[in-house]
Design a protein around this motif. Structure first.
Motif, PDB file in Angstrom:
ATOM      1  N   SER A  97      -5.034   0.574  -1.434  1.00 40.23           N
ATOM      2  CA  SER A  97      -5.211   1.905  -0.856  1.00 40.23           C
ATOM      3  C   SER A  97      -5.844   1.777   0.518  1.00 40.23           C
ATOM      4  CB  SER A  97      -6.130   2.770  -1.736  1.00 40.23           C
ATOM      5  OG  SER A  97      -5.620   2.923  -3.025  1.00 40.23           O
ATOM      6  N   LEU A  98      -5.363   2.597   1.436  1.00 37.82           N
ATOM      7  CA  LEU A  98      -5.908   2.627   2.798  1.00 37.82           C
ATOM      8  C   LEU A  98      -6.297   4.054   3.161  1.00 37.82           C
ATOM      9  CD1 LEU A  98      -3.246   0.423   4.607  1.00 37.82           C
ATOM     10  CD2 LEU A  98      -5.551  -0.276   3.923  1.00 37.82           C
ATOM     11  N   ILE A  99      -7.317   4.187   3.996  1.00 32.32           N
ATOM     12  CA  ILE A  99      -7.670   5.512   4.498  1.00 32.32           C
ATOM     13  C   ILE A  99      -6.497   6.033   5.335  1.00 32.32           C
ATOM     14  CG2 ILE A  99     -10.165   5.067   4.448  1.00 32.32           C
ATOM     15  CD1 ILE A  99     -10.029   4.689   7.523  1.00 32.32           C
ATOM     16  N   ALA A 100      -6.418   7.334   5.479  1.00 27.73           N
ATOM     17  CA  ALA A 100      -5.286   7.946   6.179  1.00 27.73           C
ATOM     18  C   ALA A 100      -5.111   7.397   7.589  1.00 27.73           C
ATOM     19  CB  ALA A 100      -5.459   9.466   6.208  1.00 27.73           C
ATOM     20  N   ALA A 101      -6.198   7.206   8.326  1.00 30.37           N
ATOM     21  CA  ALA A 101      -6.108   6.727   9.707  1.00 30.37           C
ATOM     22  C   ALA A 101      -5.573   5.305   9.802  1.00 30.37           C
ATOM     23  CB  ALA A 101      -7.482   6.805  10.375  1.00 30.37           C
ATOM     24  N   ALA A 102      -5.626   4.548   8.724  1.00 25.29           N
ATOM     25  CA  ALA A 102      -5.167   3.151   8.740  1.00 25.29           C
ATOM     26  C   ALA A 102      -3.734   2.993   8.238  1.00 25.29           C
ATOM     27  CB  ALA A 102      -6.099   2.286   7.884  1.00 25.29           C
ATOM     28  N   GLY A 104       0.312   3.283   8.124  1.00 28.22           N
ATOM     29  CA  GLY A 104       1.363   3.241   9.132  1.00 28.22           C
ATOM     30  C   GLY A 104       1.037   2.363  10.327  1.00 28.22           C
ATOM     31  N   GLN A 105      -0.013   1.577  10.245  1.00 29.33           N
ATOM     32  CA  GLN A 105      -0.435   0.707  11.342  1.00 29.33           C
ATOM     33  C   GLN A 105      -0.088  -0.761  11.095  1.00 29.33           C
ATOM     34  OE1 GLN A 105      -2.030   2.232  14.040  1.00 29.33           O
ATOM     35  NE2 GLN A 105      -1.508   4.084  12.911  1.00 29.33           N
ATOM     36  N   GLY A 106       0.536  -1.054   9.954  1.00 27.20           N
ATOM     37  CA  GLY A 106       0.880  -2.434   9.620  1.00 27.20           C
ATOM     38  C   GLY A 106      -0.188  -3.159   8.822  1.00 27.20           C
ATOM     39  N   HIS A 107      -1.297  -2.489   8.508  1.00 27.22           N
ATOM     40  CA  HIS A 107      -2.379  -3.142   7.776  1.00 27.22           C
ATOM     41  C   HIS A 107      -1.975  -3.454   6.334  1.00 27.22           C
ATOM     42  CE1 HIS A 107      -4.679  -2.324  11.279  1.00 27.22           C
ATOM     43  NE2 HIS A 107      -4.825  -1.036  11.037  1.00 27.22           N
ATOM     44  N   GLY A 108      -1.303  -2.519   5.682  1.00 33.53           N
ATOM     45  CA  GLY A 108      -0.845  -2.763   4.313  1.00 33.53           C
ATOM     46  C   GLY A 108       0.124  -3.935   4.265  1.00 33.53           C
ATOM     47  N   ALA A 109       1.021  -4.004   5.234  1.00 33.93           N
ATOM     48  CA  ALA A 109       1.975  -5.119   5.297  1.00 33.93           C
ATOM     49  C   ALA A 109       1.243  -6.440   5.500  1.00 33.93           C
ATOM     50  CB  ALA A 109       2.993  -4.890   6.416  1.00 33.93           C
ATOM     51  N   SER A 110       0.211  -6.449   6.342  1.00 37.49           N
ATOM     52  CA  SER A 110      -0.554  -7.683   6.569  1.00 37.49           C
ATOM     53  C   SER A 110      -1.225  -8.157   5.285  1.00 37.49           C
ATOM     54  CB  SER A 110      -1.619  -7.471   7.646  1.00 37.49           C
ATOM     55  OG  SER A 110      -1.013  -7.310   8.904  1.00 37.49           O
ATOM     56  N   VAL A 111      -1.809  -7.225   4.550  1.00 36.51           N
ATOM     57  CA  VAL A 111      -2.458  -7.586   3.289  1.00 36.51           C
ATOM     58  C   VAL A 111      -1.421  -8.117   2.304  1.00 36.51           C
ATOM     59  CG1 VAL A 111      -3.700  -6.672   1.285  1.00 36.51           C
ATOM     60  CG2 VAL A 111      -4.397  -5.996   3.593  1.00 36.51           C
ATOM     61  N   LEU A 112      -0.284  -7.448   2.202  1.00 30.50           N
ATOM     62  CA  LEU A 112       0.747  -7.892   1.259  1.00 30.50           C
ATOM     63  C   LEU A 112       1.341  -9.250   1.655  1.00 30.50           C
ATOM     64  CD1 LEU A 112       2.414  -4.473   0.551  1.00 30.50           C
ATOM     65  CD2 LEU A 112       1.183  -5.901  -1.100  1.00 30.50           C
ATOM     66  N   ARG A 113       1.510  -9.475   2.941  1.00 33.04           N
ATOM     67  CA  ARG A 113       1.998 -10.801   3.369  1.00 33.04           C
ATOM     68  C   ARG A 113       0.992 -11.898   3.000  1.00 33.04           C
ATOM     69  NH1 ARG A 113       3.489  -7.953   8.237  1.00 33.04           N
ATOM     70  NH2 ARG A 113       5.694  -7.440   8.109  1.00 33.04           N
ATOM     71  N   ALA A 137       5.600   3.852   0.951  1.00 32.88           N
ATOM     72  CA  ALA A 137       5.246   2.607   0.267  1.00 32.88           C
ATOM     73  C   ALA A 137       6.498   1.899  -0.239  1.00 32.88           C
ATOM     74  CB  ALA A 137       4.290   2.884  -0.890  1.00 32.88           C
ATOM     75  N   ARG A 138       7.425   2.654  -0.784  1.00 34.03           N
ATOM     76  CA  ARG A 138       8.674   2.051  -1.304  1.00 34.03           C
ATOM     77  C   ARG A 138       9.420   1.321  -0.177  1.00 34.03           C
ATOM     78  NH1 ARG A 138      10.744   3.876  -6.190  1.00 34.03           N
ATOM     79  NH2 ARG A 138      12.841   3.735  -5.363  1.00 34.03           N
ATOM     80  N   ASN A 139       9.484   1.931   0.999  1.00 40.03           N
ATOM     81  CA  ASN A 139      10.158   1.295   2.136  1.00 40.03           C
ATOM     82  C   ASN A 139       9.426   0.037   2.581  1.00 40.03           C
ATOM     83  OD1 ASN A 139      12.198   3.230   2.232  1.00 40.03           O
ATOM     84  ND2 ASN A 139      11.099   4.518   3.683  1.00 40.03           N
TER      85      ASN A 139
END
Length: 175
Positions: A97-102, A104-113, A137-139
């Motif tokens: 989970s990320l705060i709203a401001a974070a 769409g910035q690529g942070h979730g992708a970085s964590v998943l990578r 999230a699905r995309n």
């Protein structure tokens, strides 16, 4: 017990969650429950969000007793949480989970990578579940090479990413 901070690309960090993070985690959960925050009675909405947060916390503790709980940081700010479970021969992303401001910035992708790189090192798939009503999230998961493993309850879909070294003949290697 893990201690210390793990550095990820882009200024991101992971550190073990502490009891002092509870208020942040409750606020983070509330920010993900737009459905409940839209109720006309703000007091009722806050109570329901609090009940749901407590129920989720208890459920995760019961279902994933050995899970590791992390706070995701960006520079010195807390921007999210990651719950990981390494049991059953897999890297299971229980919650990201990320705060709203974070978002769409690529942070979730970085964590998943980073989780994918970890999975490659331990020769295990990465598993997670996604809300069917969350197209963003699905995309993201599809772009990272996750594939459906079928329904998981009424509202979620189980997804898996296989490290290329573990791909079965005929199974497509993931990105």
């Amino acid at each position: 017990m893990l201690t210390g901070t793990f550095d990820l690309p882009g200024g991101l960090t992971l550190r073990p969650a502490r009891s002092s993070d509870t208020v942040f985690l409750r606020e983070l959960y509330a920010a993900t429950r737009v459905d409940l925050s839209l109720l006309p009675d703000a007091e009722l909405a806050a109570s329901l969000i609090d009940l749901q947060f407590n129920a989720q916390t208890e459920s995760y503790g019961r279902d994933f007793p050995d899970a590791m709980h992390f706070i995701i940081g960006l520079h010195r700010d807390r921007i999210g949480r990651l719950i990981l479970d390494f049991s059953a021969g897999r890297v299971h992303v229980v919650d990201l989970s990320l705060i709203a401001a974070a978002r769409g910035q690529g942070h979730g992708a970085s964590v998943l990578r980073a989780m994918q790189r970890t999975a490659e090192r331990v020769a295990a798939p990465v598993m997670l579940a996604v809300d069917r009503g969350n197209p963003g999230a699905r995309n993201l998961y599809a772009r990272l090479g996750f594939h459906s493993e079928g329904a998981r309850g009424d509202f979620h879909e189980a997804l898996v990413w296989w490290p290329p070294a573990l791909c079965e003949p005929g199974r497509e290697a993931s990105a």
